[in-house]
Scaffold this motif. Sequence first.
Motif, PDB file in Angstrom:
ATOM      1  N   TYR A 134       6.409  -2.592   9.388  1.00  0.00           N
ATOM      2  CA  TYR A 134       6.138  -2.064   8.050  1.00  0.00           C
ATOM      3  C   TYR A 134       5.448  -0.708   8.138  1.00  0.00           C
ATOM      4  CZ  TYR A 134       3.605  -1.353   3.685  1.00  0.00           C
ATOM      5  OH  TYR A 134       3.073  -0.798   2.546  1.00  0.00           O
ATOM      6  N   LEU A 135       4.433  -0.607   8.984  1.00  0.00           N
ATOM      7  CA  LEU A 135       3.709   0.657   9.121  1.00  0.00           C
ATOM      8  C   LEU A 135       4.594   1.735   9.743  1.00  0.00           C
ATOM      9  CD1 LEU A 135       0.258  -0.694  10.357  1.00  0.00           C
ATOM     10  CD2 LEU A 135       0.823   0.189   8.081  1.00  0.00           C
ATOM     11  N   ALA A 136       5.436   1.340  10.711  1.00  0.00           N
ATOM     12  CA  ALA A 136       6.296   2.316  11.379  1.00  0.00           C
ATOM     13  C   ALA A 136       7.321   2.913  10.429  1.00  0.00           C
ATOM     14  CB  ALA A 136       7.006   1.646  12.551  1.00  0.00           C
ATOM     15  N   ILE A 137       7.821   2.088   9.503  1.00  0.00           N
ATOM     16  CA  ILE A 137       8.890   2.547   8.607  1.00  0.00           C
ATOM     17  C   ILE A 137       8.337   3.235   7.360  1.00  0.00           C
ATOM     18  CG2 ILE A 137      10.707   1.682   7.063  1.00  0.00           C
ATOM     19  CD1 ILE A 137      11.469  -0.253   9.276  1.00  0.00           C
ATOM     20  N   THR A 138       7.234   2.755   6.861  1.00  0.00           N
ATOM     21  CA  THR A 138       6.735   3.303   5.597  1.00  0.00           C
ATOM     22  C   THR A 138       5.861   4.537   5.776  1.00  0.00           C
ATOM     23  OG1 THR A 138       4.841   1.783   5.653  1.00  0.00           O
ATOM     24  CG2 THR A 138       6.806   1.060   4.457  1.00  0.00           C
ATOM     25  N   GLN A 139       5.320   4.749   6.977  1.00  0.00           N
ATOM     26  CA  GLN A 139       4.528   5.955   7.200  1.00  0.00           C
ATOM     27  C   GLN A 139       5.454   7.169   7.264  1.00  0.00           C
ATOM     28  OE1 GLN A 139       1.106   6.186   7.339  1.00  0.00           O
ATOM     29  NE2 GLN A 139       1.182   4.037   6.715  1.00  0.00           N
ATOM     30  N   SER A 140       4.911   8.310   6.938  1.00  0.00           N
ATOM     31  CA  SER A 140       5.693   9.547   6.980  1.00  0.00           C
ATOM     32  C   SER A 140       6.167   9.817   8.398  1.00  0.00           C
ATOM     33  CB  SER A 140       4.834  10.722   6.497  1.00  0.00           C
ATOM     34  OG  SER A 140       5.480  11.953   6.751  1.00  0.00           O
ATOM     35  N   LEU A 141       7.402  10.260   8.535  1.00  0.00           N
ATOM     36  CA  LEU A 141       7.928  10.573   9.853  1.00  0.00           C
ATOM     37  C   LEU A 141       7.284  11.811  10.457  1.00  0.00           C
ATOM     38  CD1 LEU A 141      11.717   9.778   9.458  1.00  0.00           C
ATOM     39  CD2 LEU A 141       9.967   8.474  10.644  1.00  0.00           C
ATOM     40  N   ARG A 142       6.591  12.600   9.638  1.00  0.00           N
ATOM     41  CA  ARG A 142       5.862  13.739  10.200  1.00  0.00           C
ATOM     42  C   ARG A 142       4.649  13.259  10.982  1.00  0.00           C
ATOM     43  NH1 ARG A 142       5.762  18.002   5.101  1.00  0.00           N
ATOM     44  NH2 ARG A 142       8.011  18.420   5.058  1.00  0.00           N
ATOM     45  N   GLN A 143       4.087  12.151  10.580  1.00  0.00           N
ATOM     46  CA  GLN A 143       2.979  11.532  11.299  1.00  0.00           C
ATOM     47  C   GLN A 143       3.306  10.046  11.476  1.00  0.00           C
ATOM     48  OE1 GLN A 143      -0.464  12.384   8.920  1.00  0.00           O
ATOM     49  NE2 GLN A 143      -0.719  14.421   9.790  1.00  0.00           N
ATOM     50  N   VAL A 226      -0.192 -18.790   5.739  1.00  0.00           N
ATOM     51  CA  VAL A 226      -0.706 -17.420   5.599  1.00  0.00           C
ATOM     52  C   VAL A 226       0.130 -16.418   6.392  1.00  0.00           C
ATOM     53  CG1 VAL A 226      -2.680 -15.914   6.066  1.00  0.00           C
ATOM     54  CG2 VAL A 226      -3.050 -18.164   5.040  1.00  0.00           C
ATOM     55  N   PRO A 227       0.406 -16.655   7.689  1.00  0.00           N
ATOM     56  CA  PRO A 227       1.286 -15.709   8.396  1.00  0.00           C
ATOM     57  C   PRO A 227       2.658 -15.581   7.748  1.00  0.00           C
ATOM     58  CG  PRO A 227       0.167 -17.129   9.949  1.00  0.00           C
ATOM     59  CD  PRO A 227      -0.105 -17.701   8.592  1.00  0.00           C
ATOM     60  N   GLY A 228       3.186 -16.698   7.235  1.00  0.00           N
ATOM     61  CA  GLY A 228       4.484 -16.637   6.576  1.00  0.00           C
ATOM     62  C   GLY A 228       4.465 -15.727   5.363  1.00  0.00           C
ATOM     63  N   CYS A 229       3.385 -15.804   4.578  1.00  0.00           N
ATOM     64  CA  CYS A 229       3.265 -14.921   3.413  1.00  0.00           C
ATOM     65  C   CYS A 229       3.175 -13.459   3.832  1.00  0.00           C
ATOM     66  CB  CYS A 229       2.034 -15.309   2.597  1.00  0.00           C
ATOM     67  SG  CYS A 229       2.176 -16.908   1.762  1.00  0.00           S
ATOM     68  N   ILE A 230       2.422 -13.177   4.906  1.00  0.00           N
ATOM     69  CA  ILE A 230       2.289 -11.797   5.391  1.00  0.00           C
ATOM     70  C   ILE A 230       3.642 -11.261   5.852  1.00  0.00           C
ATOM     71  CG2 ILE A 230       1.255 -10.341   7.183  1.00  0.00           C
ATOM     72  CD1 ILE A 230      -1.187 -12.160   7.105  1.00  0.00           C
ATOM     73  N   VAL A 231       4.393 -12.090   6.558  1.00  0.00           N
ATOM     74  CA  VAL A 231       5.713 -11.674   7.036  1.00  0.00           C
ATOM     75  C   VAL A 231       6.646 -11.384   5.858  1.00  0.00           C
ATOM     76  CG1 VAL A 231       7.791 -12.450   8.240  1.00  0.00           C
ATOM     77  CG2 VAL A 231       5.539 -12.842   9.259  1.00  0.00           C
ATOM     78  N   VAL A 232       6.647 -12.273   4.867  1.00  0.00           N
ATOM     79  CA  VAL A 232       7.510 -12.083   3.699  1.00  0.00           C
ATOM     80  C   VAL A 232       7.152 -10.794   2.957  1.00  0.00           C
ATOM     81  CG1 VAL A 232       8.090 -12.995   1.419  1.00  0.00           C
ATOM     82  CG2 VAL A 232       8.024 -14.527   3.387  1.00  0.00           C
ATOM     83  N   ILE A 233       5.866 -10.578   2.743  1.00  0.00           N
ATOM     84  CA  ILE A 233       5.417  -9.367   2.039  1.00  0.00           C
ATOM     85  C   ILE A 233       5.776  -8.113   2.831  1.00  0.00           C
ATOM     86  CG2 ILE A 233       3.386  -8.096   1.243  1.00  0.00           C
ATOM     87  CD1 ILE A 233       2.097 -10.804   0.598  1.00  0.00           C
ATOM     88  N   SER A 234       5.521  -8.135   4.145  1.00  0.00           N
ATOM     89  CA  SER A 234       5.797  -6.962   4.982  1.00  0.00           C
ATOM     90  C   SER A 234       7.273  -6.588   4.951  1.00  0.00           C
ATOM     91  CB  SER A 234       5.356  -7.227   6.428  1.00  0.00           C
ATOM     92  OG  SER A 234       3.967  -7.432   6.511  1.00  0.00           O
ATOM     93  N   TYR A 235       8.135  -7.580   5.156  1.00  0.00           N
ATOM     94  CA  TYR A 235       9.566  -7.278   5.188  1.00  0.00           C
ATOM     95  C   TYR A 235      10.121  -6.984   3.796  1.00  0.00           C
ATOM     96  CZ  TYR A 235      10.007  -8.367  10.123  1.00  0.00           C
ATOM     97  OH  TYR A 235       9.894  -8.336  11.498  1.00  0.00           O
ATOM     98  N   SER A 236       9.506  -7.519   2.759  1.00  0.00           N
ATOM     99  CA  SER A 236       9.943  -7.183   1.395  1.00  0.00           C
ATOM    100  C   SER A 236       9.655  -5.719   1.088  1.00  0.00           C
ATOM    101  CB  SER A 236       9.244  -8.093   0.387  1.00  0.00           C
ATOM    102  OG  SER A 236       9.593  -9.441   0.582  1.00  0.00           O
ATOM    103  N   LEU A 237       8.433  -5.281   1.380  1.00  0.00           N
ATOM    104  CA  LEU A 237       8.069  -3.883   1.161  1.00  0.00           C
ATOM    105  C   LEU A 237       8.888  -2.964   2.058  1.00  0.00           C
ATOM    106  CD1 LEU A 237       4.171  -4.244   0.891  1.00  0.00           C
ATOM    107  CD2 LEU A 237       5.823  -3.951  -0.972  1.00  0.00           C
ATOM    108  N   MET A 238       9.123  -3.418   3.282  1.00  0.00           N
ATOM    109  CA  MET A 238       9.912  -2.630   4.215  1.00  0.00           C
ATOM    110  C   MET A 238      11.357  -2.490   3.726  1.00  0.00           C
ATOM    111  SD  MET A 238      10.593  -3.553   8.208  1.00  0.00           S
ATOM    112  CE  MET A 238       9.027  -4.432   8.191  1.00  0.00           C
ATOM    113  N   GLY A 239      11.914  -3.593   3.238  1.00  0.00           N
ATOM    114  CA  GLY A 239      13.289  -3.552   2.749  1.00  0.00           C
ATOM    115  C   GLY A 239      13.436  -2.640   1.545  1.00  0.00           C
ATOM    116  N   ARG A 240      12.440  -2.657   0.652  1.00  0.00           N
ATOM    117  CA  ARG A 240      12.504  -1.776  -0.514  1.00  0.00           C
ATOM    118  C   ARG A 240      12.501  -0.321  -0.080  1.00  0.00           C
ATOM    119  NH1 ARG A 240       7.747  -2.003  -4.922  1.00  0.00           N
ATOM    120  NH2 ARG A 240       6.652  -1.064  -3.152  1.00  0.00           N
ATOM    121  N   ARG A 241      11.697   0.000   0.958  1.00  0.00           N
ATOM    122  CA  ARG A 241      11.650   1.373   1.434  1.00  0.00           C
ATOM    123  C   ARG A 241      12.956   1.773   2.124  1.00  0.00           C
ATOM    124  NH1 ARG A 241       7.506   5.011   2.541  1.00  0.00           N
ATOM    125  NH2 ARG A 241       8.493   7.012   3.030  1.00  0.00           N
TER     126      ARG A 241
END
Length: 358
Positions: A134-143, A226-241
Amino acid sequence: MNTSKMPLHFNGSLPSVPWNETAVYSSVDFFHKPDVAIIALYVVVLTASLSANTLLIFIVIKFQYMRSVTNIFLVNLSVADLLVTLFCMPVQIAKSVTLLWYFGEVTCKTVNFLQGVAVASSVFTITAMSVDRYLAITQSLRQPWMPSRRGACILLAFLWFLSLVIFVPLLFVAAVEREMVPVLARSKNGSVVWMQRSIEFCTETWPDSIKKELFGAFSFVLVYAVPGCIVVISYSLMGRRLCSVLPPFDQTEGSANSQQRLRLVRERKRVAWILLLLAVLFALCWLPYNILQLLVDVNAVKADSVFSVLPYTLLLGHANSAINPIVYCLMTRNFRRSLRKLICQDPDARFTSKIQHV
């Protein structure tokens, strides 16, 4: 985390004969009913898991260009899978032959503890990978998000420590319980008599049912929900991006630079989908066992009612240890190329690290 045992209690006195005067005696056949299907499936899963995970770790160690942060996470996942393969699967094969326990108190505690630790470490590693993607994809490619290998190793060490702490109670409650059962014996003079024989089970002896229920609910929430919720949220936000109309970089930059960054986005997207698949497969494989075990722990269902089903759900969970490395190796170009080079020793094979799994 052990397969439930069927408790035995016998009342009344039975005539006994000293063991040294016994010529033959009947075995406790009730506890020796090999499940051929389970045994055969476990042999296949154990062989595949041992081979695939060992190969994945070896490839990452042998080829320096494979030592990306993502692959460090995957090596950690393979180590956890090997723990399950070497310590838990053989014991489950033995349990499929007989319900009796022949491995002693230390092994009883160790197997229960290591299975919980290995599964928790796998869950936490998959969760860490989802956040990393999630952090790798959503962060700016300049940084871009580029965690160091040292940082990844420190994080994984902390996750192992957390897994150890969560399942420490199993070291205290897992124990060998002995029961006295009647067996038919024939003495030297030919007479047939009943006598008592001590048999052993590996089980969990909790001080009271409340503590057992609390631990079952606590471990389910902390290690699965709890880990399952984190995974779902991370990949959901990642997929939207990733599915957004505009790619995450400046369209006004030069064409060559834009094309290079577009290729990087595509590579990150491909890796993200692979890791998402690993997370989904893990959840599906371990969901039946976690649900049944939770219901047993909180006394929602009787252990006897799921006695015949629980070993198969545990087999499905253990099968995930073989699925993880096979899926990643088959779907990742660098792993396929490394494997081809390792097997064929192809001097003309060319590997590139321009687009790494970051």
